[in-house]
Design an enzyme around this catalytic site. Structure first.
Site, PDB file in Angstrom:
ATOM      1  N   TYR A 195       0.821  -1.326   0.026  1.00 46.24           N
ATOM      2  CA  TYR A 195       0.078   0.045   0.076  1.00 46.24           C
ATOM      3  C   TYR A 195       1.096   1.230  -0.141  1.00 46.24           C
ATOM      4  O   TYR A 195       1.897   1.012   0.245  1.00 46.24           O
ATOM      5  CB  TYR A 195      -0.773   0.048   1.336  1.00 46.24           C
ATOM      6  N   LYS A 236       6.549  -2.028   1.810  1.00 48.17           N
ATOM      7  CA  LYS A 236       5.430  -1.068   2.373  1.00 48.17           C
ATOM      8  C   LYS A 236       4.096  -2.206   2.352  1.00 48.17           C
ATOM      9  O   LYS A 236       3.138  -2.035   1.512  1.00 48.17           O
ATOM     10  CB  LYS A 236       5.004   0.044   1.632  1.00 48.17           C
ATOM     11  N   GLU A 292      12.378   2.432  14.044  1.00 51.55           N
ATOM     12  CA  GLU A 292      11.300   3.432  13.745  1.00 51.55           C
ATOM     13  C   GLU A 292      10.135   3.375  14.309  1.00 51.55           C
ATOM     14  O   GLU A 292      10.080   2.418  15.271  1.00 51.55           O
ATOM     15  CB  GLU A 292      11.117   3.240  12.028  1.00 51.55           C
TER      16      GLU A 292
HETATM   17  N1  PDD Z   1       2.934   5.314   7.500  1.00 54.95           N
HETATM   18  N2  PDD Z   1       7.567   3.782   8.771  1.00 54.95           N
HETATM   19  C1  PDD Z   1       6.612   3.278   8.918  1.00 54.95           C
HETATM   20  C2  PDD Z   1       6.564   1.787   9.449  1.00 54.95           C
HETATM   21  C3  PDD Z   1       5.286   3.534   7.904  1.00 54.95           C
HETATM   22  O1  PDD Z   1       4.121   2.681   8.002  1.00 54.95           O
HETATM   23  C4  PDD Z   1       5.330   4.820   7.567  1.00 54.95           C
HETATM   24  C5  PDD Z   1       4.231   5.487   6.928  1.00 54.95           C
HETATM   25  C6  PDD Z   1       6.389   5.568   7.648  1.00 54.95           C
HETATM   26  C7  PDD Z   1       6.881   7.041   7.223  1.00 54.95           C
HETATM   27  O2  PDD Z   1       6.713   6.850   5.714  1.00 54.95           O
HETATM   28  P1  PDD Z   1       6.053   8.030   5.009  1.00 54.95           P
HETATM   29  O3  PDD Z   1       6.924   9.580   5.320  1.00 54.95           O
HETATM   30  O4  PDD Z   1       6.424   7.805   3.526  1.00 54.95           O
HETATM   31  O5  PDD Z   1       4.709   8.215   5.143  1.00 54.95           O
HETATM   32  C8  PDD Z   1       7.682   5.082   8.405  1.00 54.95           C
HETATM   33  C9  PDD Z   1       1.717   5.520   6.722  1.00 54.95           C
HETATM   34  C10 PDD Z   1       1.507   6.974   6.716  1.00 54.95           C
HETATM   35  C11 PDD Z   1       0.738   4.824   7.258  1.00 54.95           C
HETATM   36  O6  PDD Z   1       0.806   3.388   7.416  1.00 54.95           O
HETATM   37  O7  PDD Z   1      -0.522   5.128   7.291  1.00 54.95           O
END
Ligand code: PDD
Length: 285
Positions: free
Chosen positions: A33, A147, A180
């Protein structure tokens, strides 16, 4: 107005939008996703998000199943039908529908779901007061760079944080370093005033917000080091914050029972909150 979702070729009111019970996303979390922010009706860093989507698909040998232009059209149309100008778009692709069997099906069509909803950026209160995080073991698999919709470990971390009165959980690897947050990248400003965030690799998602903030920080001539940091170092840090598409840059003022510095969002963090918000307003796309 009822919300409209795109599901495998059709735009449907969300309460009628559904996937097959044998969709492999539902049975095996066999899918990926993206979450992309919209500002003034334009997607922020759309190219980078779609590049990462293609990377995740390729790593799992899932066919994209349509051209990038066709996907962009569906995303734009879903935003339009939901009248989303400030908000987020959710894009999910799975290996499709097949009789339940762990190995890849010989024939299946990649399934696509796109949703869009209006959502406000982090409140002034978050920016002024900062957030609390807890630390907890990182129980995820070895490919956190993909992702994947397999988010059970992340869900459990976020819930644990909520129950502890915190807003995020920072996951800790066996060597004591922070990987993270459950849905955010983790950052500190170390004792020398350097901006520190973990280097990308299989242990974390290469956040698109992380990347943009690094580029903006560089432009501001801030000192940056991409390396892992320990929980102990984070608790002693001058500043801490997290980044993601929906959290943008959100200050962190407490980690477990340790208050960071004077308990207020730090100077560099506040600067990055401002310049990233500005970037979103102006650079969308
Ligand atoms: N989350 N790390 C993880 C595990 C994440 O799921 C996300 C993003 C990030 C930050 O990535 P980005 O800057 O590309 O949004 C880091 C999304 C927003 C979510 O699951 O809703």
């Amino acid at each position: 107005m009822s919300r409209i979702a795109y599901v495998n070729g059709r735009y449907l009111p969300q309460h009628q939008a559904a996937v097959h019970v044998e969709d492999r996303g539902y049975q095996f979390a066999d899918g990926v996703y993206e979450v992309v922010a919209a500002r003034h009706g334009t997607l922020v860093d759309a190219e980078a998000h779609l590049d990462r989507l293609e990377y995740s698909l390729a790593e799992l040998h899932i066919a994209m199943g349509r051209s990038r232009r066709a996907l962009e059209f569906v995303i734009g149309e879903t935003m339009r039908r939901n009248r989303v100008r400030e908000g987020i778009v959710y894009i999910q692709m799975t290996r499709g529908v097949a009789r339940r069997d762990h190995a890849f099906p010989v024939t299946s069509r990649t399934a696509l779901v796109v949703m869009a909803r209006s959502q406000k950026p982090p409140s002034r209160q978050v920016v002024e007061n900062g957030l609390k995080v807890i630390t907890t073991p990182d129980n995820r698999w070895g490919r956190c760079d993909i992702k994947s919709v397999s988010l059970l470990a992340n869900v459990l971390v976020k819930q644990q944080a909520r129950e502890a009165g915190a807003q995020e959980g920072w996951m800790v690897r066996p060597d004591g370093t922070v990987s993270e947050g459950s849905s955010t990248n983790a950052w500190i400003v170390d004792g020398e005033g350097k901006l520190v965030t973990r280097d990308v690799g299989k242990a974390i998602l290469a956040g698109i917000t992380r990347r943009a903030v690094l580029a903006l920080a560089e432009r501001e001539k801030l000192e940056i080091v991409e390396r892992p940091f320990t929980v102990a170092e984070a608790k002693e840090a001058r500043e801490a914050f997290m980044t993601s598409t929906s959290a943008q840059v959100s200050p962190v003022v407490q980690i477990d029972d340790s208050v960071i510095a004077n308990g207020k969002p730090g100077h560099l963090t506040r600067l990055l909150v401002e310049i990233y918000d500005n970037y979103m307003r102006t650079a969308g796309g």
